[in-house]
Design an enzyme around this catalytic site. Sequence first.
Site, PDB file in Angstrom:
ATOM      1  N   PHE A  31      52.341  65.593  -6.988  1.00 18.77           N
ATOM      2  CA  PHE A  31      51.507  65.232  -8.075  1.00 18.77           C
ATOM      3  C   PHE A  31      50.517  64.435  -7.796  1.00 18.77           C
ATOM      4  O   PHE A  31      51.281  63.204  -7.673  1.00 18.77           O
ATOM      5  CB  PHE A  31      51.512  65.658  -9.093  1.00 18.77           C
ATOM      6  N   ASP A  73      53.015  56.859  -3.992  1.00 18.83           N
ATOM      7  CA  ASP A  73      51.985  56.853  -4.949  1.00 18.83           C
ATOM      8  C   ASP A  73      53.350  56.550  -5.958  1.00 18.83           C
ATOM      9  O   ASP A  73      54.036  56.752  -6.194  1.00 18.83           O
ATOM     10  CB  ASP A  73      52.151  58.255  -5.154  1.00 18.83           C
ATOM     11  N   LYS A  97      49.743  54.496 -14.357  1.00 17.17           N
ATOM     12  CA  LYS A  97      50.669  54.462 -15.609  1.00 17.17           C
ATOM     13  C   LYS A  97      51.214  53.119 -16.587  1.00 17.17           C
ATOM     14  O   LYS A  97      50.464  52.653 -17.604  1.00 17.17           O
ATOM     15  CB  LYS A  97      51.316  55.363 -15.419  1.00 17.17           C
TER      16      LYS A  97
HETATM   17  C1  LIG Z   1      50.178  60.580 -14.074  1.00 16.88           C
HETATM   18  C2  LIG Z   1      50.161  60.692 -12.340  1.00 16.88           C
HETATM   19  C3  LIG Z   1      48.577  60.711 -11.371  1.00 16.88           C
HETATM   20  C4  LIG Z   1      47.567  60.856 -12.438  1.00 16.88           C
HETATM   21  O1  LIG Z   1      46.892  59.852 -12.735  1.00 16.88           O
HETATM   22  P1  LIG Z   1      45.692  59.655 -13.849  1.00 16.88           P
HETATM   23  O2  LIG Z   1      45.943  59.186 -14.477  1.00 16.88           O
HETATM   24  O3  LIG Z   1      46.622  61.317 -14.501  1.00 16.88           O
HETATM   25  O4  LIG Z   1      44.766  60.512 -12.894  1.00 16.88           O
HETATM   26  C5  LIG Z   1      49.075  60.346 -10.020  1.00 16.88           C
HETATM   27  N1  LIG Z   1      50.056  60.240  -9.613  1.00 16.88           N
HETATM   28  C6  LIG Z   1      50.811  60.520  -9.734  1.00 16.88           C
HETATM   29  C7  LIG Z   1      52.695  60.202  -9.595  1.00 16.88           C
HETATM   30  C8  LIG Z   1      51.314  59.991 -11.282  1.00 16.88           C
HETATM   31  O5  LIG Z   1      52.956  60.562 -12.067  1.00 16.88           O
END
Ligand SMILES: *Cc1c(COP(=O)(O)O)cnc(C)c1O
Length: 401
Positions: A135, A222, A251
């Site tokens: 994701f 990521d 986050k």
């Molecule tokens: C939450 C998340 C995203 C997206 O972040 P947003 O701030 O919602 O755009 C991307 N990569 C990972 C691994 C995430 O947990």
Amino acid sequence: MSENSRLAEPHVMHTYGRVNIALERGQGVRVWDTQGREYLDALSGIAVNTLGHNHPKLVPALREQIGKIIHSSNYYFVPGQEALASRLVALSGLTNVFFCNSGLEANEAALKLARKLGNERGYKHPKIVVCEHAFHGRSLATLSATGNPKIHAGFLPLVEGFIRVPFNDFEGLKRAVENEPEVTAVFFEVIQGEGGIHPARIEYLQQVRALCDARDWLMMLDEVQCGMGRTGKWFAHQWTGIKPDVMALAKGLASGIPIGAVVAGPKAANLFQPGNHGTTFGGNPLAMRAGIETLRIIEEDGLLANAERVGAHLQQRILATIGKLPGFVQLRGQGLMLGIELDRPCGALIQQAADAGLLISVTADRVIRLLPALIFTQADADELVERLLPVVREFLEQSHD
Ligand SMILES: *Cc1c(COP(=O)(O)O)cnc(C)c1O
């Protein structure tokens, strides 16, 4: 749940199936809803509220910053950007940072870095290797990088240029790129979050690192969810001894003030030239202050060690209780990023746990996800398990595969 939201907020677009709660205030790892009911917060706004709620060191600093300046513009120098960037560089061993406002924006910047490299190399169709069940966000590029058909649905055609491979399968990755001369990067999460709390194996990270070195590709991680101390190190890849070329953060970086950051090493740090990328809000003085204070407080209060210690305790308590229930499959994760997989879809647990005074999430249909604040104590962990155990037990007794 979605009928609920339709009735409760007729003017808000229907993008979320919400739990039937509105949170009004928080203190530490507790929150209270508009009815005055108290909850133990084991989700922290999906790994965002690193320091819990109303932290006594963070809030006065933010108040002071708001009184000085909230936003200026990237037309001008923003001293907080250099201050936060230099901290992130020191902690990661990388060299340069671009600030934005969210996880998808950090990932979008990473994807653009890989595209830029491909363009510089004269590739007609530069490719980025991504993983199944990944994701990466909801923009067109990041949803295309995401390995979940449910997230693609309705938004075809996808952005081109991605090669999707199974996660944690190095041989599979090598096979997939055999006849691909225009790969520029490999991009994945160190611990897949939305995909169900699946950690990358240490050996896999090391093998991908070696392959990226051999082929002169960017290794891009990521760490939007698993970074910022959650696993007990600043960044989850630091458990493995490797360094990426590009890392996306968001986050937990500023304890709830919107922020994103892409941190790059020498192979990627100079790809963007003036005019190649930008943002209006990104790196504004308030977000920078929130990031600087978050890092300072994590360090001063020993929260990395706390996440590791309390996480280990929580794992042991879960295995000794929920782990004994028929229907339990596996506990995965590290530090304060844990997933409890059950043998059946368990989305109903979100509301049931909330009714029992506990905030959790369920991801990948069958995985209870716990992402408490890094200030969580062993007593909080014990209370979490005390509240969760009867809820899961009752759920398993009353539902069937
Ligand atoms: C939450 C998340 C995203 C997206 O972040 P947003 O701030 O919602 O755009 C991307 N990569 C990972 C691994 C995430 O947990």
